[in-house]
Design a protein around this motif. Structure first.
Motif, PDB file in Angstrom:
ATOM      1  N   LYS A  38      41.089  26.394  36.568  1.00  0.00           N
ATOM      2  CA  LYS A  38      41.747  27.260  35.572  1.00  0.00           C
ATOM      3  C   LYS A  38      43.202  26.910  35.341  1.00  0.00           C
ATOM      4  O   LYS A  38      43.664  26.898  34.215  1.00  0.00           O
ATOM      5  N   SER A  74      48.730  34.804  35.676  1.00  0.00           N
ATOM      6  CA  SER A  74      48.800  36.137  36.288  1.00  0.00           C
ATOM      7  C   SER A  74      48.689  36.072  37.813  1.00  0.00           C
ATOM      8  O   SER A  74      49.255  36.899  38.517  1.00  0.00           O
ATOM      9  N   GLY A  75      47.978  35.056  38.336  1.00  0.00           N
ATOM     10  CA  GLY A  75      47.867  34.909  39.786  1.00  0.00           C
ATOM     11  C   GLY A  75      49.243  34.750  40.423  1.00  0.00           C
ATOM     12  O   GLY A  75      49.490  35.231  41.529  1.00  0.00           O
ATOM     13  N   TYR A 135      50.772  38.031  41.387  1.00  0.00           N
ATOM     14  CA  TYR A 135      50.270  38.589  42.647  1.00  0.00           C
ATOM     15  C   TYR A 135      50.807  37.804  43.844  1.00  0.00           C
ATOM     16  O   TYR A 135      51.161  38.377  44.877  1.00  0.00           O
ATOM     17  N   ARG A 136      50.896  36.473  43.688  1.00  0.00           N
ATOM     18  CA  ARG A 136      51.471  35.647  44.753  1.00  0.00           C
ATOM     19  C   ARG A 136      52.942  36.015  44.971  1.00  0.00           C
ATOM     20  O   ARG A 136      53.418  36.114  46.099  1.00  0.00           O
ATOM     21  N   SER A 161      45.692  37.896  47.410  1.00  0.00           N
ATOM     22  CA  SER A 161      44.406  38.582  47.205  1.00  0.00           C
ATOM     23  C   SER A 161      44.352  39.887  48.008  1.00  0.00           C
ATOM     24  O   SER A 161      43.591  40.786  47.671  1.00  0.00           O
ATOM     25  N   ALA A 192      46.291  42.339  45.822  1.00  0.00           N
ATOM     26  CA  ALA A 192      45.590  42.522  44.547  1.00  0.00           C
ATOM     27  C   ALA A 192      44.454  43.536  44.620  1.00  0.00           C
ATOM     28  O   ALA A 192      43.941  43.964  43.588  1.00  0.00           O
ATOM     29  N   ARG A 200      48.214  46.706  40.869  1.00  0.00           N
ATOM     30  CA  ARG A 200      47.734  46.117  39.616  1.00  0.00           C
ATOM     31  C   ARG A 200      48.353  46.854  38.424  1.00  0.00           C
ATOM     32  O   ARG A 200      48.778  46.238  37.450  1.00  0.00           O
ATOM     33  N   GLY A 204      43.559  34.119  34.880  1.00  0.00           N
ATOM     34  CA  GLY A 204      43.494  35.124  35.950  1.00  0.00           C
ATOM     35  C   GLY A 204      42.098  35.466  36.413  1.00  0.00           C
ATOM     36  O   GLY A 204      41.199  34.620  36.441  1.00  0.00           O
ATOM     37  N   ARG A 205      41.934  36.725  36.807  1.00  0.00           N
ATOM     38  CA  ARG A 205      40.631  37.219  37.271  1.00  0.00           C
ATOM     39  C   ARG A 205      40.129  38.324  36.337  1.00  0.00           C
ATOM     40  O   ARG A 205      38.929  38.522  36.192  1.00  0.00           O
ATOM     41  N   ASP A 206      41.072  39.076  35.744  1.00  0.00           N
ATOM     42  CA  ASP A 206      40.724  40.263  34.947  1.00  0.00           C
ATOM     43  C   ASP A 206      41.381  40.228  33.571  1.00  0.00           C
ATOM     44  O   ASP A 206      41.614  41.257  32.970  1.00  0.00           O
ATOM     45  N   MET A 207      41.668  38.997  33.077  1.00  0.00           N
ATOM     46  CA  MET A 207      42.339  38.887  31.779  1.00  0.00           C
ATOM     47  C   MET A 207      41.442  39.417  30.663  1.00  0.00           C
ATOM     48  O   MET A 207      41.891  40.161  29.787  1.00  0.00           O
ATOM     49  N   ARG A 258      37.996  34.471  50.177  1.00  0.00           N
ATOM     50  CA  ARG A 258      38.786  34.979  49.046  1.00  0.00           C
ATOM     51  C   ARG A 258      37.868  35.405  47.885  1.00  0.00           C
ATOM     52  O   ARG A 258      38.077  36.450  47.277  1.00  0.00           O
ATOM     53  N   ASP A 308      37.709  39.077  46.219  1.00  0.00           N
ATOM     54  CA  ASP A 308      37.981  39.266  44.787  1.00  0.00           C
ATOM     55  C   ASP A 308      36.790  39.881  44.038  1.00  0.00           C
ATOM     56  O   ASP A 308      36.962  40.677  43.125  1.00  0.00           O
ATOM     57  N   ARG A 311      35.915  43.935  45.482  1.00  0.00           N
ATOM     58  CA  ARG A 311      36.901  45.022  45.480  1.00  0.00           C
ATOM     59  C   ARG A 311      36.571  45.989  44.353  1.00  0.00           C
ATOM     60  O   ARG A 311      35.914  45.617  43.372  1.00  0.00           O
TER      61      ARG A 311
END
Ligand code: C5P
Length: 221
Positions: A15, A33-34, A37-38, A100, A103, A109, A129-132, A180, A184, A187
């Motif tokens: 990605k 976006s990651g 969070y990092r 993570s 997150a 969030r 990201g994960r939830d874009m 991880r 992810d 959750r």
């Protein structure tokens, strides 16, 4: 408002590279976006805030003093936290693992939500990201979900680290990736999953150029 292409998926699916290439090709803005969070986890550690202190983490997330500086083609975007270059610091395995962990907290969030939406500016945005596609830009006209097998993602990460002169064990990497992914996907806050209207692209066995071509086609470009 400006168009958005969302690219979600698990870590190591390519990605990061693909969204940077897409954004450059289109001349659009990029949201990693990651990195937010990092950065939240990194800033917390540096400020002595514990990674299970939810209220403390929300304050850190809301107050993040971050700048993304463009770099020449082929180089990763520079990430500046409170005036300090942390580009390398946020890319370590432990920074990803800490990211993570923070997150999973819905209030964290929420504290990052508007900051992400503010990246949506003309002429357009590519959001990684994960939830874009599911949460941050649910009305995005183009949604891509990029996957690859865990083995392939571990192999790619192994090669990257090896090129960077870092000696790692591939089985340990594979295990970290599995842990991880599990966190992810399972959750309750914005679990990693394709949006209903996402186009799923499996990059296992494909070159970067082939993946980019498929993403451009998915984006109608
Ligand atoms: O993509 P990256 O590896 O930088 O993301 C680090 C971690 O941040 C992910 O494992 C995930 O837990 C979290 N993350 C998230 N939502 C996003 C981007 C990243 O929960 N949109």
């Amino acid at each position: 408002s400006a168009p958005v292409i969302t690219v979600d998926g698990p870590g190591g699916s390519g990605k990061g590279t693909i969204t940077q290439m897409l954004a450059r090709k289109l001349g659009w803005h990029l949201l990693d976006s990651g990195a937010l969070y990092r950065l939240t986890a990194l800033a917390a550690v540096r400020q002595g805030v514990s990674l299970d202190d939810e209220n403390g983490l929300v304050k850190v997330a809301a107050g993040l003093d971050v700048a993304f500086e463009p770099t020449p083609e082929g180089e990763p975007v520079k990430v500046i936290l409170a005036g300090q270059d942390v580009t390398a610091d946020i890319r370590t395995e432990s920074a990803g693992d800490n990211a993570s962990k923070v997150a999973v907290m819905q209030p964290v969030r929420d504290a990052l939500l508007q900051r992400q939406r503010d990246f949506r500016q003309a002429p357009g945005l590519v959001a990684d990201g994960r939830d874009m596609g599911t949460v941050v830009f649910p009305d995005a006209p183009v949604k891509i979900f990029l996957t690859a097998s865990a083995e392939e993602r571990a192999q790619r990460r192994y090669s990257q680290l090896k090129d960077a002169g870092v000696d790692v064990n591939i089985d340990a990497l594979l295990e970290e990736i599995r842990v991880r992914d599990e966190r992810d996907m399972n959750r309750s806050a914005a679990p990693l999953k394709p949006a209903d209207d996402a186009q799923v692209i499996d990059s296992t066995g494909l070159s970067i150029e082939e993946v980019l071509d498929r993403c451009m086609a998915a984006a109608g470009q």
